[in-house]
Scaffold this motif. Structure first.
Motif, PDB file in Angstrom:
ATOM      1  N   VAL A 157       0.886  -1.175   0.000  1.00 33.47           N
ATOM      2  CA  VAL A 157       0.000   0.000   0.000  1.00 33.47           C
ATOM      3  C   VAL A 157       0.921   1.222   0.000  1.00 33.47           C
ATOM      4  O   VAL A 157       2.117   1.091   0.265  1.00 33.47           O
ATOM      5  CB  VAL A 157      -0.920   0.032   1.243  1.00 33.47           C
ATOM      6  N   PRO A 158       0.384   2.412  -0.300  1.00 38.11           N
ATOM      7  CA  PRO A 158       1.230   3.598  -0.189  1.00 38.11           C
ATOM      8  C   PRO A 158       1.784   3.700   1.227  1.00 38.11           C
ATOM      9  O   PRO A 158       1.092   3.379   2.204  1.00 38.11           O
ATOM     10  CB  PRO A 158       0.272   4.756  -0.503  1.00 38.11           C
ATOM     11  N   LEU A 159       3.021   4.164   1.327  1.00 37.31           N
ATOM     12  CA  LEU A 159       3.691   4.228   2.633  1.00 37.31           C
ATOM     13  C   LEU A 159       2.884   5.042   3.640  1.00 37.31           C
ATOM     14  O   LEU A 159       2.836   4.716   4.824  1.00 37.31           O
ATOM     15  CB  LEU A 159       5.080   4.857   2.440  1.00 37.31           C
ATOM     16  N   SER A 160       2.211   6.067   3.153  1.00 38.08           N
ATOM     17  CA  SER A 160       1.451   6.922   4.073  1.00 38.08           C
ATOM     18  C   SER A 160       0.229   6.209   4.647  1.00 38.08           C
ATOM     19  O   SER A 160      -0.401   6.699   5.578  1.00 38.08           O
ATOM     20  CB  SER A 160       1.028   8.210   3.358  1.00 38.08           C
ATOM     21  N   ASP A 167       9.217   0.311   1.447  1.00 34.35           N
ATOM     22  CA  ASP A 167       8.566   0.123   0.150  1.00 34.35           C
ATOM     23  C   ASP A 167       7.055   0.007   0.287  1.00 34.35           C
ATOM     24  O   ASP A 167       6.365  -0.265  -0.691  1.00 34.35           O
ATOM     25  CB  ASP A 167       9.080  -1.158  -0.522  1.00 34.35           C
TER      26      ASP A 167
END
Lengths: 485, 485
Positions: A364-367, A397
């Motif tokens: 998933v997106p890091l955020s 990642d």
């Protein structure tokens, strides 16, 4: 089905297979064509979950022989399953139609054609084992950064075909980012000769990109040219204890900024990882208390004039002052560093020892990583209270292996159903986060149903158009990644 | 052709174009459709060498309008030339069939859809000017590393379509290496929605790779998601004098090892570069003697805890002790650093001021770069003794702009023939070194003849198969990169 008819069918099939294998031997030579019990290991997967078969396993020794194998198989109406070290986790190299397929193993093509230290490049054949290749590169004073658990067995051609990831991706990228050129035998037996080592080459479409990550569905990679880097002479490795996964992510963000692109690994582990590692390796030394909510295995590395040890020390001092890191140990020797990595590896073995379980490889997106893990673990806890989540991975990642150990007390017969249930729960949360069901392992045959169920129509159409353009007869690894209809 | 028939043909063509433009206006709205003199700048190239025309220039404001433009053009039998900042150097965005093509300019799609500092990513529309985008990213404390001369005018969509290079490639890679996802309007007007920011996503073929470097021959890139990095707070810039190009290459190799991946630029220049820069910018300060055989403009950069200035100082001290660097100046302020970069930029302007000349953009393996330059310059000296070579470039990428200033004394009418002759000489040497005729500029229309003349049959077949698969009607940028027959 009537038992006699079934056996007659099998006998006919065997006779057909024998006749086909004989014709392969005629055209390719007996030395190239393997049949019988010796083929079993090529027709089973790494985990030993699937045992299949093939008309034959072909073992060519050079690119011309790969092309000959391809032409011979196609001439007999057989499909082709390319195989490297057979360490994949998604059945991408496991045949699934024993009477209609041959395996082409690249294991004999192990030659390093060239290491050019002045060009920071190498050209290596597809069957070279990753670790051997890395060792020889190191002897030339250089470094090939791809690093993964299977590196003692996996082959570089398979790494490229699956666009392998591993623990160093955050600094050096996926395998795709390390490839300069490819040699590929195409489905019609012609050879795409793209083994350039040019760093910059904007002559039209970059055709090699098509074959990277294609899992052998478009052609057989026979050789690869790769980037090499200066060997990092200094490596600082630390095992850190933190209060939470969000703290680990915040630490990663700071490390990117403060360590100036010199961080080469940042692996997150839950406390259970330490227990699992000790279950797998009973005499393993774990130089840190096992009762913290989160752990990070972090590595900074470099060559030359930067004082890596000092950088790690100053980074950790700041992080501890601010309470972001609550405990930690920095390896004082290469042996101590290896010991810290053993925890990471032992954790995987420990899960396997407990029994069959859900293994995922999502991103998933890091955020959104911390929220995703929290929600997925909460969903499992609610619907499967006796199951245990083991969420670890390459935080930098956005790639987490959110594994679920089922309730083993329910007995072995319940495991498959529990695993399926846990997968559905995790994927439902993942879909809400627009994540990927395969961050680094690929699709193969195992993840094809979950992949195609989520495949947008435009993307599906493009994938089929590419497949039809490069492999119009559909002879390359049918059953893998995508079905043609 | 008979002059009257020719004029009648032109009039009919104009009438047709007017009618077609009217129909485009009907379906797309007058605001989107530009015709007449205002279209001239979209139909000429950056250098002003080519002036063409188009039925209309379409200027959509969002992705849906791009799709509508595509469908409207195709419905009228018109082909489509996508255009970004129109700063390309190979006529990739310049229409070549005025009566049969429309230009679709992305210049109105300038929105930054998202900058996510916690995810180190951004999503930006294709028409955003590179420099504006970089400025906004910097305001968020982050960094987008793509850096090239045209950054005040070029657009991010064009950068991706051409896989732009620039001065920071040796550390951060080409544009391809910075792209996480794409949104593309396909030739049939459907939208490929691939704007993910996932770092790792191994779900089958990586379709976005097809459109990167395709120069608009497969679809129109409408938005891009990219990687961002921590902003380098510390930058050390030095201008160094050396005894030769081989010494510069040796210095580069050492810098890679000793500066630990923190080098962000390493530009080679000949002594003539300093003269040319001063011809273009008469009051330019050049803080180094101009009589050394070779110059290097070098940059080390980073954020956080590494002392970049100290690293540069220690690196140069070693290099000077060993005699590899014979003179040098390190910028003591941002203004001084900018001044050093002005030399690099002024050198280009200075060449243009001298007059029309051969510009090349070639690459060879780094281990062969010095030999290639020596042999190519010797070949020019032998066959065109009055011509002057200006060989400079991105040494670390094996990418050299080996330009040739013709003998201007032979008069303006001789220039084209001299340039053609020098190109043939350089390319003949390049072919022996298996180099690329386009390291970073692309193929476009300008380099298509030289590209196709060197195109191996297998590669040609694959390129045509891909083109036919994605753009079966051949409506996307015909004439660019490759001819379909």
């Amino acid at each position: 089905m009537d038992r006699h008819i079934q056996e007659a069918g099998r006998a006919a099939l065997a006779a057909d297979s024998d006749a086909l294998a004989a014709r392969l031997r005629d055209s390719l030579g007996t030395d190239v064509v393997l049949t019988g019990p010796e083929t079993a290991r090529y027709c089973s997967d790494w985990h030993g979950d699937v045992h299949s078969g093939a008309v034959a396993v072909l073992r060519p020794r050079d690119t011309a022989e790969v092309a000959a194998c391809m032409r011979a198989a196609v001439a007999l109406g057989l499909d082709v399953v390319p195989q490297g070290g057979n360490t994949g986790l998604v059945l991408g190299a496991t045949p699934d139609a024993p009477a209609a397929q041959v395996v082409i193993s690249l294991e004999r093509m192990t030659r390093i054609r060239r290491i050019d230290a002045d060009d920071f490049s190498a050209v290596v054949e597809a069957g070279a084992v990753l670790e051997s290749f890395k060792d020889q590169v190191a002897q030339a004073g250089l470094f090939f950064p791809l690093a993964l658990g299977a590196q003692g067995s996996c082959q570089i051609g398979g790494n490229v075909s699956t666009n392998a990831g591993g623990v160093n991706v955050l600094r050096y990228g996926m395998t795709r980012d390390l490839v300069l050129g490819l040699e590929v035998v195409l489905p019609d037996g012609t050879v795409f000769d793209g083994l350039s080592t040019l760093r910059k080459d904007n002559r039209g479409l970059d055709l090699k990109q098509l074959f990277i990550g294609a899992e052998g569905t478009l052609g057989i990679i026979t050789a690869v040219s790769v980037k090499l880097l200066p060997r990092p002479e200094h490596v600082a490795t630390a095992l850190l204890a933190l209060d939470s996964l969000p703290d680990a992510i915040e630490l990663y963000r700071r490390a990117r900024r403060q360590c100036c692109d010199l961080m080469s690994a940042f692996e997150f582990m839950p406390p259970l990882a330490l227990t699992l590692a000790q279950e797998a390796i009973p005499d393993l030394q774990i130089p840190i208390q096992a009762d913290h909510p989160a752990y990070v295995l972090m590595e900074i590395s470099g060559s030359g004039l930067v004082d890596i040890d000092d950088l790690m020390a100053r980074f950790l001092e700041l992080a501890m002052e601010e309470g972001l890191v609550v405990d930690g140990v920095v390896a004082q020797s290469h042996a101590q560093a290896q010991n810290l990595w053993l925890i990471r590896e032992g954790m995987n073995e420990g899960q396997a020892k407990r029994g069959k379980h859900l293994r995922t490889d999502v991103s998933v997106p890091l955020s959104k990583l911390a929220d995703f893990v929290a929600e997925a673990e909460a969903a499992i806890a609610q619907d499967m209270p006796a199951a245990v989540c083991v969420s670890y991975g390459h935080v930098g990642d956005g790639n987490v292996h959110l594994n679920v150990l089922p309730d083993f007390a329910q007995g072995p017969d319940s495991l498959d159903a529990q695993i399926l249930k846990s997968k559905k729960i995790v994927n439902a949360v993942l879909d809400r986060f627009q994540g990927s069901i395969s961050a680094e392992h690929g699709i193969g045959r195992l993840k094809k149903p979950d992949f195609t169920a989520r495949l947008p129509e435009t993307r599906r159409r493009l994938l089929l158009a590419i497949k039809a353009a490069i492999d119009p007869e559909g002879v390359m690894n049918p059953g893998c990644q995508i079905d043609r209809t």
